[in-house]
Design a protein around this motif. Structure first.
Motif, PDB file in Angstrom:
ATOM      1  N   LYS A  81      -4.185  -7.092   4.559  1.00 56.41           N
ATOM      2  CA  LYS A  81      -5.644  -7.247   4.567  1.00 56.41           C
ATOM      3  C   LYS A  81      -6.319  -6.277   5.542  1.00 56.41           C
ATOM      4  O   LYS A  81      -7.505  -5.978   5.390  1.00 56.41           O
ATOM      5  CB  LYS A  81      -6.019  -8.684   4.917  1.00 56.41           C
ATOM      6  N   THR A  82      -5.560  -5.812   6.535  1.00 56.10           N
ATOM      7  CA  THR A  82      -6.130  -4.880   7.520  1.00 56.10           C
ATOM      8  C   THR A  82      -5.992  -3.425   7.070  1.00 56.10           C
ATOM      9  O   THR A  82      -6.538  -2.531   7.704  1.00 56.10           O
ATOM     10  CB  THR A  82      -5.426  -5.051   8.881  1.00 56.10           C
ATOM     11  N   GLN A  83      -5.274  -3.181   5.976  1.00 60.77           N
ATOM     12  CA  GLN A  83      -5.020  -1.823   5.504  1.00 60.77           C
ATOM     13  C   GLN A  83      -6.104  -1.362   4.529  1.00 60.77           C
ATOM     14  O   GLN A  83      -6.915  -2.149   4.045  1.00 60.77           O
ATOM     15  CB  GLN A  83      -3.657  -1.755   4.803  1.00 60.77           C
ATOM     16  N   TRP A  84      -6.081  -0.067   4.250  1.00 60.10           N
ATOM     17  CA  TRP A  84      -6.873   0.491   3.153  1.00 60.10           C
ATOM     18  C   TRP A  84      -6.487  -0.257   1.890  1.00 60.10           C
ATOM     19  O   TRP A  84      -5.305  -0.487   1.624  1.00 60.10           O
ATOM     20  CB  TRP A  84      -6.561   1.988   3.044  1.00 60.10           C
ATOM     21  N   PHE A  85      -7.463  -0.674   1.088  1.00 57.34           N
ATOM     22  CA  PHE A  85      -7.190  -1.559  -0.045  1.00 57.34           C
ATOM     23  C   PHE A  85      -6.117  -1.010  -0.981  1.00 57.34           C
ATOM     24  O   PHE A  85      -5.255  -1.747  -1.466  1.00 57.34           O
ATOM     25  CB  PHE A  85      -8.478  -1.824  -0.835  1.00 57.34           C
ATOM     26  N   PHE A  86      -6.149   0.288  -1.276  1.00 61.15           N
ATOM     27  CA  PHE A  86      -5.224   0.872  -2.253  1.00 61.15           C
ATOM     28  C   PHE A  86      -3.819   1.108  -1.681  1.00 61.15           C
ATOM     29  O   PHE A  86      -2.908   1.470  -2.424  1.00 61.15           O
ATOM     30  CB  PHE A  86      -5.778   2.201  -2.783  1.00 61.15           C
ATOM     31  N   GLN A  87      -3.659   0.905  -0.396  1.00 58.16           N
ATOM     32  CA  GLN A  87      -2.418   1.305   0.267  1.00 58.16           C
ATOM     33  C   GLN A  87      -1.177   0.634  -0.312  1.00 58.16           C
ATOM     34  O   GLN A  87      -0.151   1.276  -0.567  1.00 58.16           O
ATOM     35  CB  GLN A  87      -2.504   1.031   1.771  1.00 58.16           C
ATOM     36  N   LYS A  88      -1.250  -0.658  -0.538  1.00 55.67           N
ATOM     37  CA  LYS A  88      -0.055  -1.369  -1.034  1.00 55.67           C
ATOM     38  C   LYS A  88       0.292  -0.951  -2.464  1.00 55.67           C
ATOM     39  O   LYS A  88       1.459  -1.037  -2.879  1.00 55.67           O
ATOM     40  CB  LYS A  88      -0.248  -2.879  -0.945  1.00 55.67           C
ATOM     41  N   TYR A  89      -0.712  -0.497  -3.207  1.00 55.05           N
ATOM     42  CA  TYR A  89      -0.440  -0.026  -4.567  1.00 55.05           C
ATOM     43  C   TYR A  89       0.150   1.384  -4.540  1.00 55.05           C
ATOM     44  O   TYR A  89       1.075   1.689  -5.308  1.00 55.05           O
ATOM     45  CB  TYR A  89      -1.721  -0.056  -5.396  1.00 55.05           C
ATOM     46  N   VAL A  90      -0.371   2.225  -3.665  1.00 55.15           N
ATOM     47  CA  VAL A  90       0.133   3.591  -3.550  1.00 55.15           C
ATOM     48  C   VAL A  90       1.619   3.593  -3.187  1.00 55.15           C
ATOM     49  O   VAL A  90       2.392   4.430  -3.664  1.00 55.15           O
ATOM     50  CB  VAL A  90      -0.685   4.384  -2.504  1.00 55.15           C
ATOM     51  N   GLN A  91       2.031   2.645  -2.379  1.00 54.88           N
ATOM     52  CA  GLN A  91       3.438   2.544  -1.986  1.00 54.88           C
ATOM     53  C   GLN A  91       4.353   2.302  -3.195  1.00 54.88           C
ATOM     54  O   GLN A  91       5.561   2.563  -3.122  1.00 54.88           O
ATOM     55  CB  GLN A  91       3.615   1.414  -0.974  1.00 54.88           C
ATOM     56  N   GLN A  92       3.789   1.808  -4.293  1.00 54.93           N
ATOM     57  CA  GLN A  92       4.570   1.507  -5.499  1.00 54.93           C
ATOM     58  C   GLN A  92       4.485   2.601  -6.553  1.00 54.93           C
ATOM     59  O   GLN A  92       5.059   2.460  -7.637  1.00 54.93           O
ATOM     60  CB  GLN A  92       4.090   0.185  -6.109  1.00 54.93           C
ATOM     61  N   PHE A  93       3.785   3.682  -6.256  1.00 54.01           N
ATOM     62  CA  PHE A  93       3.555   4.722  -7.252  1.00 54.01           C
ATOM     63  C   PHE A  93       4.865   5.422  -7.636  1.00 54.01           C
ATOM     64  O   PHE A  93       5.820   5.469  -6.851  1.00 54.01           O
ATOM     65  CB  PHE A  93       2.531   5.732  -6.741  1.00 54.01           C
ATOM     66  N   PRO A  94       4.917   5.982  -8.851  1.00 54.99           N
ATOM     67  CA  PRO A  94       6.162   6.576  -9.353  1.00 54.99           C
ATOM     68  C   PRO A  94       6.469   7.937  -8.737  1.00 54.99           C
ATOM     69  O   PRO A  94       5.572   8.669  -8.331  1.00 54.99           O
ATOM     70  CB  PRO A  94       5.877   6.729 -10.852  1.00 54.99           C
ATOM     71  N   ARG A  95       7.741   8.224  -8.694  1.00 55.52           N
ATOM     72  CA  ARG A  95       8.185   9.579  -8.382  1.00 55.52           C
ATOM     73  C   ARG A  95       8.172  10.369  -9.687  1.00 55.52           C
ATOM     74  O   ARG A  95       7.884   9.819 -10.754  1.00 55.52           O
ATOM     75  CB  ARG A  95       9.588   9.541  -7.803  1.00 55.52           C
TER      76      ARG A  95
END
Length: 319
Positions: free
Chosen positions: A131-145
């Motif tokens: 909740k303290t992070q940039w909103f998109f941060q947790k999704y970006v961590q899951q992005f594909p290689r």
């Protein structure tokens, strides 16, 4: 003389008049009871036969539908090979109302794909740290290689749909998301990621039917959440935020595709076609029909037109 007396005694013991034999015929009441039992057994047998026929018909229909998907699932493998060869990244978002058929479609899309080159991501509610992070941060961590496909079973669009309806975010958080998401997606696409946004649209009556099935089926009860229970009551609220989401985030670089999902099989088939058509790979079987059904697959722009026409005609959105 002794023999004649013996024979006479034997004749006396053996009745010659059949009328004296005790036949003990059943009474009418007993006959009626037996008839009722027989009729009940016949009805039960007919019901069992009908049930077996229905189950057989259902199994054959299910088998036929799964077989129809297989040539397209083979194309998905070929598409995957292209992505791997070219190191192309792909993200597919599965959005829509509860019980709209997202999970079943994801399973059909990935059923035969190479597990090393795809991931299904279904994130839970944010932790206190997130909740303290940039909103998109947790999704970006899951992005594909490169060469990988990531399928989001609900995505960052929770901020546009579920969270504002249930008060899980503030008005400012909602507004900031709606202002920033298009630029975020534009950067993704500009840098070579294939982004597909699918919204599964189910009618209110069909959603209610699926919820009732979940309640009564022990194999599906785990799918029913507290949010699901309130989905019918908040139907109009979800429709309103859906309209705002389409109006503000259906862009040329990242358009929405609406999938009418009352018929699960048609929804799955057309979703697969949509994914295949987004990638310029060489077809495994060019003779297959890759054209989506316009009654099932609707562009985001067209859906907006339909919803605005409903508002003008009836004074409210109807789906």
């Amino acid at each position: 003389m002794a023999e004649e007396k013996k024979q006479s005694k034997t004749e006396e013991k053996t009745p010659t008049d059949l009328s004296v034999v005790d036949t003990k015929k059943p009474t009418p009441q007993v006959e009626d009871t037996n008839q009722q039992k027989l009729e009940s057994q016949v009805q039960q047998l007919k019901k069992s036969v009908a049930q077996l026929k229905a189950e057989k018909s259902k199994a054959l229909r299910q088998f036929s539908r799964e077989e129809e998907l297989k040539p397209y699932q083979a194309e998905l493998i070929k598409m995957q090979q292209y992505l791997e060869k070219t190191s192309t990244r792909m993200i597919i978002l599965f959005e829509g109302r509860d019980a709209a058929g997202k999970g079943g479609t994801i399973r059909r899309v990935t059923r035969y794909m190479n597990e090393k080159h795809y991931r299904v991501v279904a994130l839970g509610k944010p932790t206190e740290h997130e909740k303290t992070q940039w909103f998109f941060q947790k999704y970006v961590q899951q992005f594909p290689r490169g060469g990988e496909v990531v399928l989001f079973d609900r995505s960052w669009y929770n901020r546009a749909m579920v969270e504002p309806v249930f008060g899980f975010c503030s008005d400012d958080e909602y507004k900031n998301f709606m202002l920033g998401v298009s630029g975020f997606e534009k950067d993704l696409v500009r840098q070579g990621t294939i982004l597909i946004k699918l919204y599964f649209s189910v009618t209110k009556a069909e959603q209610a039917r699926r919820f009732n099935r979940r309640k009564n089926d022990p194999l599906r009860q785990w799918k029913l959440s507290e949010v699901d229970v309130q989905a019918q009551e908040r139907w109009d609220d979800f429709t309103n935020v859906k309209y705002e989401m389409l109006r503000k985030t259906n862009t040329t670089h990242a358009p929405w595709t609406i999938i009418r999902s009352n018929d699960k099989h048609k929804a799955r088939l057309n979703a697969i076609k949509m994914v295949l058509n987004a990638v310029p790979y060489e077809r495994l079987n060019p003779k297959l029909n890759f054209v989506p059904d316009p009654e099932v697959l609707v562009s985001g722009s067209r859906e907006l037109e339909i919803m605005e026409a409903q508002m003008l005609k009836k004074g409210k959105f109807t789906h």
